[in-house]
Each structure stands twice: as C-alpha cells, then as structure tokens.
Design an enzyme around this catalytic site. Structure first.
Site, PDB file in Angstrom:
ATOM      1  N   ARG A   1     -39.488  36.808   1.817  1.00 56.27           N
ATOM      2  CA  ARG A   1     -38.197  36.443   1.259  1.00 56.27           C
ATOM      3  C   ARG A   1     -38.157  36.885  -0.195  1.00 56.27           C
ATOM      4  NH1 ARG A   1     -36.749  36.312   5.571  1.00 56.27           N
ATOM      5  NH2 ARG A   1     -35.861  34.633   6.835  1.00 56.27           N
TER       6      ARG A   1
ATOM      7  N   GLU B   1     -30.085  39.122  -2.476  1.00 53.37           N
ATOM      8  CA  GLU B   1     -29.584  40.306  -1.767  1.00 53.37           C
ATOM      9  C   GLU B   1     -28.237  40.012  -1.092  1.00 53.37           C
ATOM     10  OE1 GLU B   1     -31.706  40.366   2.526  1.00 53.37           O
ATOM     11  OE2 GLU B   1     -33.141  40.596   0.881  1.00 53.37           O
TER      12      GLU B   1
ATOM     13  N   HIS C   1     -33.839  45.484   3.838  1.00 55.25           N
ATOM     14  CA  HIS C   1     -34.137  44.388   4.761  1.00 55.25           C
ATOM     15  C   HIS C   1     -34.196  44.906   6.209  1.00 55.25           C
ATOM     16  CE1 HIS C   1     -33.842  39.729   4.975  1.00 55.25           C
ATOM     17  NE2 HIS C   1     -34.626  40.202   5.942  1.00 55.25           N
TER      18      HIS C   1
END
Length: 323
Positions: free
Chosen positions: A242, A271, A289
């Site tokens: 994360r 993000e 991601h």
C-alpha cells in the site's frame, strides 16, 4: 424469490459481471469512477450488498447511515484498510476480502520491479523512446546483478511467500523475513528464509527490500527517513503493498541524494495522484497499480467475491470474512 440487490462500484471483468447479473438484482457503476461519501451513504440505504474496490474510500463519513439496508460489503481485493472497520462493525455489517487468488500475480510484479530497477530498464526504455540511444558501449547504463543477492521481505504472508519462491528458487537469492507474527518453521524452510524480530534488524542486511505488509494507520510511513538511513547505500526498495506504508517525501530525498540505490513502486500514497518530486527521480521505476492486473487474477477475485456473497445470503459465514 426476490434477488438481493447489489451495487458494484467499478467495472469488473465481463465474465464476473455476467454472473452477477444472473444471480442478483445488480447495479453497475458504468461511469467507472470512484464514488464519494454521499454516494456510499445513498447506496447503503438502498442495496443489500455493496461491492467496492481498494480505490473506494469508505471512511466513517461514508458509513454515516442510521439504518443501512446493506448487510455485507464484499471487497474486491485483499487489503481493506480503506474501509472504516470500527464503523462497519458498529453497524453490524459483514466485510469480506479476496485473498489467495492474486498472490502469484502480485509477486510477479514485485519481481518485475526488482529486475527493472536493478537493471535500469526504465531508464533504458525512456532513452530509446526519446531517441537518445547511440548504441552499445561497455559503460552504458550499468546496473546491479539480482541473482545471489539478499532479499528482505517485510510481511511474510501469501504474497511475500510467493515472492520468496521466485527469488530463492529462481534467482538463488538469500531470504530474510520480518513478520508481525511468528512464521511456521516449515514455511521458512521452504525458501531457507531467516526470520528477524524487527524492521531495523532486517534493513541493513539486504540488497533488496520488498514490502508486503498491510496498509492502514498502524503501518503508515512504516518506511520513514530513519529506516531508509538503515538501508545499504546501493540497496533497492520495492513496494507492491500500500502506498501509505512509505513516507514518499523521505523516499524522494533518499533517491535524489543517492542514499539508496533505487526503488520500484506499484502503489502510491493518495493514488492516482503521484507526488511531483517522485517523477523527477531517475532511479525509480513506477507502475500504475498493476499487481493483480492479469485476466486470471482479476476474474478469480471477482468470483471469490461471488462465493462470499453466496455464502452470506445462504446464511453461511463467508470464508473470507474479515469483519
């Protein structure tokens, strides 16, 4: 028999959406944009189940509903730190996640980042695309060997263990692990991994450090300026966990002043916003991601949510219940 009503907050793989449409009275967020707190409050009053993703921020404000109709939040992803656990628990909601099915693909991305940053692949591709390559030469973009080096893994759960398999058995790397709970001896033995008690014990020993720990407030800025200073000056930091686990300002300083060798990030704090200073770091590889971004993993995640929904509405305790 009336089908349970379900809201899906983002677009999911077509095969999963088709089964959702068959089994439930489903509403899809066809705009495929993150919902805000007011959207969630409205949804909690109208749907029996809400199926969010890790991009949805479901804090106490989004759960501020006196008598919600929603009884289960079926999260599409492993991490659930974006959901206010205490409020969901107070409302009597069940929350599930999707473990197991994305471990291999996320470990693949961690290994990809390790290889890219060590071998300066991002810099090389940018040079090629910009038309700056003048041809092979002995001193051009000299990187770092990965095979045989020492890899530190912080968080030795499913994904950390999958990365260790690739690194140890595929690249002959030595594995050091730090985990919040004791790791079973047979799990350590599978990759000849050495456990240490603290992050401080791990960092100075490693050529590569890969983060696979949970996010949330407890681990916010787990990797900070003090801990970055403990890393070897030529070591590399990898994050597929994360974004909030790393203090990005401190990381930017470490990268710009070359106090570590480089970093590879698949996740970011806040993000999809990316800190502008990170963009200036040549010794940084960034991916948007992509950890679970394979057809196989994303479909399996969706079907795992469906399994949990089926259990819940049949009166069984879902196997992936986390709250």
């Amino acid at each position: 028999m009336v089908k349970p009503s379900v809201l899906v907050t983002r677009r999911w793989p077509q095969a999963v959406e088709a089964q959702l449409a068959r089994d439930y009275d489903v509403t899809f967020n066809t705009g495929d944009r993150p919902l805000g707190p007011s959207d969630f409050r409205d949804a909690l009053g109208r749907f029996d189940a809400v199926l969010p993703t890790v991009t949805d921020r479901i804090g106490a404000d989004a759960l501020d509903v006196a008598r919600p109709q929603t009884r289960i939040i079926g999260n599409y992803g492993v991490g659930y730190s974006h959901i206010c656990a205490s409020t969901a628990r107070d409302l009597g909601m069940t929350v599930t996640n999707t473990p197991d099915v994305l471990s291999e693909c996320t470990a693949d991305i961690a290994m990809t980042l390790m290889l890219m940053v060590a071998r300066r692949a991002g810099e090389g591709e940018r040079e090629l695309r910009d038309g700056g390559w003048t041809g092979w030469r002995p001193t051009h973009l000299i990187g770092t060997k990965v095979s045989g080096k020492t890899l530190g893994i912080i968080g030795y759960g499913r994904i950390g263990q999958e990365l260790a398999k690739r690194a140890h058995h595929g690249f002959g790397m030595n594995i050091i692990v730090q985990n919040r709970s004791t790791v079973a001896p047979e799990v350590l033995a599978a990759c000849n991994a050495t456990p240490v008690d603290t992050v401080e014990d791990l960092l100075p020993q490693c050529d590569f450090v890969s983060l696979h720990c949970p996010g949330g407030a407890a681990n916010r800025h787990l990797i900070n300026a003090r801990r970055l200073d403990l890393m070897k000056p030529d070591a590399f930091l990898i994050n597929t966990a994360r974004g909030e686990v790393i203090d990005e300002f401190a990381l930017t300083q470490a990268l710009m002043f070359d106090t570590i060798g480089g970093a590879g990030l698949d996740v970011f704090d806040g993000e999809p916003r990316i800190a502008p200073d990170l963009m200036q770091c040549e010794n940084l590889v960034m991916l948007p991601h992509l950890g679970s971004a394979t057809k196989e993993a994303r479909e399996a995640m969706g079907f795992r949510v469906l399994d949990n929904l089926a259990d819940f509405f049949a009166g069984r305790d879902p196997r992936d219940r986390v709250i």
